[in-house]
Design a protein around this motif. Structure first.
Motif, PDB file in Angstrom:
ATOM      1  N   GLU A 108      34.240  28.389  56.799  1.00  0.00           N
ATOM      2  CA  GLU A 108      33.327  29.531  56.803  1.00  0.00           C
ATOM      3  C   GLU A 108      33.975  30.839  56.352  1.00  0.00           C
ATOM      4  O   GLU A 108      33.443  31.508  55.454  1.00  0.00           O
ATOM      5  CB  GLU A 108      32.660  29.712  58.168  1.00  0.00           C
ATOM      6  N   PRO A 109      35.121  31.261  56.894  1.00  0.00           N
ATOM      7  CA  PRO A 109      35.662  32.551  56.437  1.00  0.00           C
ATOM      8  C   PRO A 109      36.054  32.547  54.959  1.00  0.00           C
ATOM      9  O   PRO A 109      35.931  33.564  54.275  1.00  0.00           O
ATOM     10  CB  PRO A 109      36.875  32.790  57.342  1.00  0.00           C
ATOM     11  N   VAL A 110      36.503  31.414  54.470  1.00  0.00           N
ATOM     12  CA  VAL A 110      36.892  31.323  53.059  1.00  0.00           C
ATOM     13  C   VAL A 110      35.661  31.401  52.167  1.00  0.00           C
ATOM     14  O   VAL A 110      35.644  32.121  51.156  1.00  0.00           O
ATOM     15  CB  VAL A 110      37.703  30.028  52.812  1.00  0.00           C
ATOM     16  N   LEU A 111      34.609  30.684  52.524  1.00  0.00           N
ATOM     17  CA  LEU A 111      33.379  30.722  51.724  1.00  0.00           C
ATOM     18  C   LEU A 111      32.728  32.098  51.801  1.00  0.00           C
ATOM     19  O   LEU A 111      32.228  32.604  50.792  1.00  0.00           O
ATOM     20  CB  LEU A 111      32.414  29.631  52.173  1.00  0.00           C
ATOM     21  N   ARG A 112      32.737  32.711  52.960  1.00  0.00           N
ATOM     22  CA  ARG A 112      32.145  34.051  53.115  1.00  0.00           C
ATOM     23  C   ARG A 112      32.918  35.095  52.295  1.00  0.00           C
ATOM     24  O   ARG A 112      32.329  36.020  51.763  1.00  0.00           O
ATOM     25  CB  ARG A 112      32.134  34.477  54.584  1.00  0.00           C
ATOM     26  N   ALA A 113      34.227  34.950  52.201  1.00  0.00           N
ATOM     27  CA  ALA A 113      35.034  35.901  51.433  1.00  0.00           C
ATOM     28  C   ALA A 113      34.710  35.843  49.943  1.00  0.00           C
ATOM     29  O   ALA A 113      34.796  36.851  49.242  1.00  0.00           O
ATOM     30  CB  ALA A 113      36.522  35.640  51.663  1.00  0.00           C
ATOM     31  N   GLY A 114      34.352  34.660  49.453  1.00  0.00           N
ATOM     32  CA  GLY A 114      33.937  34.521  48.057  1.00  0.00           C
ATOM     33  C   GLY A 114      35.035  34.731  47.033  1.00  0.00           C
ATOM     34  O   GLY A 114      34.744  35.024  45.879  1.00  0.00           O
ATOM     35  N   VAL A 169      39.757  26.518  39.284  1.00  0.00           N
ATOM     36  CA  VAL A 169      40.754  27.207  40.101  1.00  0.00           C
ATOM     37  C   VAL A 169      40.730  28.679  39.681  1.00  0.00           C
ATOM     38  O   VAL A 169      41.036  29.005  38.536  1.00  0.00           O
ATOM     39  CB  VAL A 169      42.166  26.611  39.915  1.00  0.00           C
ATOM     40  N   VAL A 170      40.354  29.532  40.603  1.00  0.00           N
ATOM     41  CA  VAL A 170      40.243  30.962  40.297  1.00  0.00           C
ATOM     42  C   VAL A 170      41.631  31.494  39.940  1.00  0.00           C
ATOM     43  O   VAL A 170      42.592  31.331  40.691  1.00  0.00           O
ATOM     44  CB  VAL A 170      39.642  31.728  41.491  1.00  0.00           C
ATOM     45  N   GLU A 171      41.739  32.127  38.774  1.00  0.00           N
ATOM     46  CA  GLU A 171      43.056  32.549  38.274  1.00  0.00           C
ATOM     47  C   GLU A 171      43.748  33.557  39.175  1.00  0.00           C
ATOM     48  O   GLU A 171      44.980  33.637  39.187  1.00  0.00           O
ATOM     49  CB  GLU A 171      42.977  33.063  36.848  1.00  0.00           C
ATOM     50  N   THR A 172      42.995  34.310  39.969  1.00  0.00           N
ATOM     51  CA  THR A 172      43.613  35.268  40.887  1.00  0.00           C
ATOM     52  C   THR A 172      44.104  34.607  42.173  1.00  0.00           C
ATOM     53  O   THR A 172      44.780  35.260  42.977  1.00  0.00           O
ATOM     54  CB  THR A 172      42.632  36.401  41.238  1.00  0.00           C
ATOM     55  N   ASN A 173      43.808  33.338  42.364  1.00  0.00           N
ATOM     56  CA  ASN A 173      44.286  32.587  43.525  1.00  0.00           C
ATOM     57  C   ASN A 173      45.700  32.083  43.213  1.00  0.00           C
ATOM     58  O   ASN A 173      45.945  30.892  43.039  1.00  0.00           O
ATOM     59  CB  ASN A 173      43.327  31.441  43.851  1.00  0.00           C
ATOM     60  N   THR A 187      41.592  28.096  30.399  1.00  0.00           N
ATOM     61  CA  THR A 187      41.039  29.088  31.308  1.00  0.00           C
ATOM     62  C   THR A 187      39.724  29.561  30.711  1.00  0.00           C
ATOM     63  O   THR A 187      39.686  30.031  29.572  1.00  0.00           O
ATOM     64  CB  THR A 187      41.998  30.277  31.503  1.00  0.00           C
ATOM     65  N   VAL A 188      38.676  29.400  31.470  1.00  0.00           N
ATOM     66  CA  VAL A 188      37.361  29.858  31.027  1.00  0.00           C
ATOM     67  C   VAL A 188      37.269  31.348  31.382  1.00  0.00           C
ATOM     68  O   VAL A 188      37.282  31.710  32.566  1.00  0.00           O
ATOM     69  CB  VAL A 188      36.229  29.059  31.702  1.00  0.00           C
ATOM     70  N   PRO A 189      37.226  32.220  30.376  1.00  0.00           N
ATOM     71  CA  PRO A 189      37.259  33.661  30.650  1.00  0.00           C
ATOM     72  C   PRO A 189      36.022  34.137  31.413  1.00  0.00           C
ATOM     73  O   PRO A 189      34.904  33.691  31.164  1.00  0.00           O
ATOM     74  CB  PRO A 189      37.298  34.307  29.262  1.00  0.00           C
ATOM     75  N   GLU A 190      36.264  35.019  32.376  1.00  0.00           N
ATOM     76  CA  GLU A 190      35.193  35.699  33.102  1.00  0.00           C
ATOM     77  C   GLU A 190      34.159  34.744  33.688  1.00  0.00           C
ATOM     78  O   GLU A 190      32.985  35.079  33.811  1.00  0.00           O
ATOM     79  CB  GLU A 190      34.531  36.751  32.217  1.00  0.00           C
ATOM     80  N   ALA A 191      34.592  33.552  34.109  1.00  0.00           N
ATOM     81  CA  ALA A 191      33.661  32.550  34.639  1.00  0.00           C
ATOM     82  C   ALA A 191      33.433  32.673  36.139  1.00  0.00           C
ATOM     83  O   ALA A 191      32.573  31.989  36.688  1.00  0.00           O
ATOM     84  CB  ALA A 191      34.177  31.147  34.308  1.00  0.00           C
ATOM     85  N   PHE A 192      34.185  33.545  36.796  1.00  0.00           N
ATOM     86  CA  PHE A 192      34.077  33.706  38.245  1.00  0.00           C
ATOM     87  C   PHE A 192      33.914  35.183  38.560  1.00  0.00           C
ATOM     88  O   PHE A 192      34.702  36.015  38.102  1.00  0.00           O
ATOM     89  CB  PHE A 192      35.341  33.155  38.928  1.00  0.00           C
ATOM     90  N   ASP A 193      32.895  35.496  39.354  1.00  0.00           N
ATOM     91  CA  ASP A 193      32.639  36.883  39.744  1.00  0.00           C
ATOM     92  C   ASP A 193      33.309  37.146  41.090  1.00  0.00           C
ATOM     93  O   ASP A 193      32.732  36.914  42.153  1.00  0.00           O
ATOM     94  CB  ASP A 193      31.134  37.141  39.806  1.00  0.00           C
ATOM     95  N   HIS A 194      34.534  37.615  41.030  1.00  0.00           N
ATOM     96  CA  HIS A 194      35.356  37.852  42.215  1.00  0.00           C
ATOM     97  C   HIS A 194      34.877  39.132  42.911  1.00  0.00           C
ATOM     98  O   HIS A 194      34.640  40.144  42.249  1.00  0.00           O
ATOM     99  CB  HIS A 194      36.820  37.983  41.781  1.00  0.00           C
ATOM    100  N   PRO A 195      34.740  39.126  44.242  1.00  0.00           N
ATOM    101  CA  PRO A 195      34.211  40.305  44.922  1.00  0.00           C
ATOM    102  C   PRO A 195      35.134  41.521  44.880  1.00  0.00           C
ATOM    103  O   PRO A 195      34.669  42.640  45.096  1.00  0.00           O
ATOM    104  CB  PRO A 195      34.012  39.830  46.366  1.00  0.00           C
ATOM    105  N   VAL A 196      36.416  41.333  44.573  1.00  0.00           N
ATOM    106  CA  VAL A 196      37.363  42.448  44.501  1.00  0.00           C
ATOM    107  C   VAL A 196      37.758  42.750  43.062  1.00  0.00           C
ATOM    108  O   VAL A 196      37.775  43.894  42.633  1.00  0.00           O
ATOM    109  CB  VAL A 196      38.631  42.143  45.343  1.00  0.00           C
TER     110      VAL A 196
END
Length: 166
Positions: free
Chosen positions: A23-29, A123-127, A144-153
């Motif tokens: 839950e906390p990991v999914l909520r963090a997004g 795999v999110v590149e910022t991870n 790497t698929v560019p801009e494929a993930f909308d990171h909340p930060v």
């Protein structure tokens, strides 16, 4: 010194502990593309309900779930010989080797189950901790698929496709 970590197949009774980790990991997004407001029932179906899925838990001596992983065919039919996997470690268990232990167990289990390779599709590149772990275990970034993930930060960031033979 960290307490021992025990790895085993998850049982239905483990779900409350698995949800406590997820839950906390999914909520963090920040690392998964699931909706941040996913319901517990939908998360359970996504984590445990796919055809061919095998779910593992890492627990301490008291049986507290420290992390969870799942693996399953990346695609059905002609692609079923390649596994896909997902991993989550409880925030309070980070840095204790839980992720690495789960990763080794998943790789060994997938190999024993007859999979020929493992592929991570997103795999999110910022991870960077996860990317470093996967690379240390023989995975390569294929693309790497560019801009494929909308990171909340960080906003729009890339998603790595990673692979290794088993």
């Amino acid at each position: 010194m960290s307490a021992p970590v025990h790895l085993r197949d998850a049982t239905p009774a483990d779900w409350p502990g698995v949800w406590r980790v997820l839950e906390p990991v999914l909520r963090a997004g920040e690392t998964y593309a699931y909706p941040r407001d996913i319901t517990e029932d939908d998360a359970r179906a996504a984590w445990t309900g796919s055809p061919g899925v095998r779910v593992l838990v890492a627990v301490d001596d008291a049986g507290t779930v420290l992390g969870t992983a799942k693996y399953l065919p990346n695609h059905p039919g002609a692609g079923a010989h390649v596994a896909n996997a997902s991993f989550v470690v409880a925030p309070d268990a980070a840095g204790r080797g839980v992720g690495r232990a789960l990763a080794r167990a998943v790789l060994d289990g997938a190999r024993a189950d007859g999979y020929r390779a493992m592929q991570f599709n997103a795999v999110v590149e910022t991870n960077t901790r996860a990317v470093a772990l996967w690379e240390s275990l023989g995975f390569a970034v294929l693309a790497t698929v560019p801009e494929a993930f909308d990171h909340p930060v960080h906003g729009l960031v890339g998603l790595h496709v990673m692979h290794r033979a088993l």
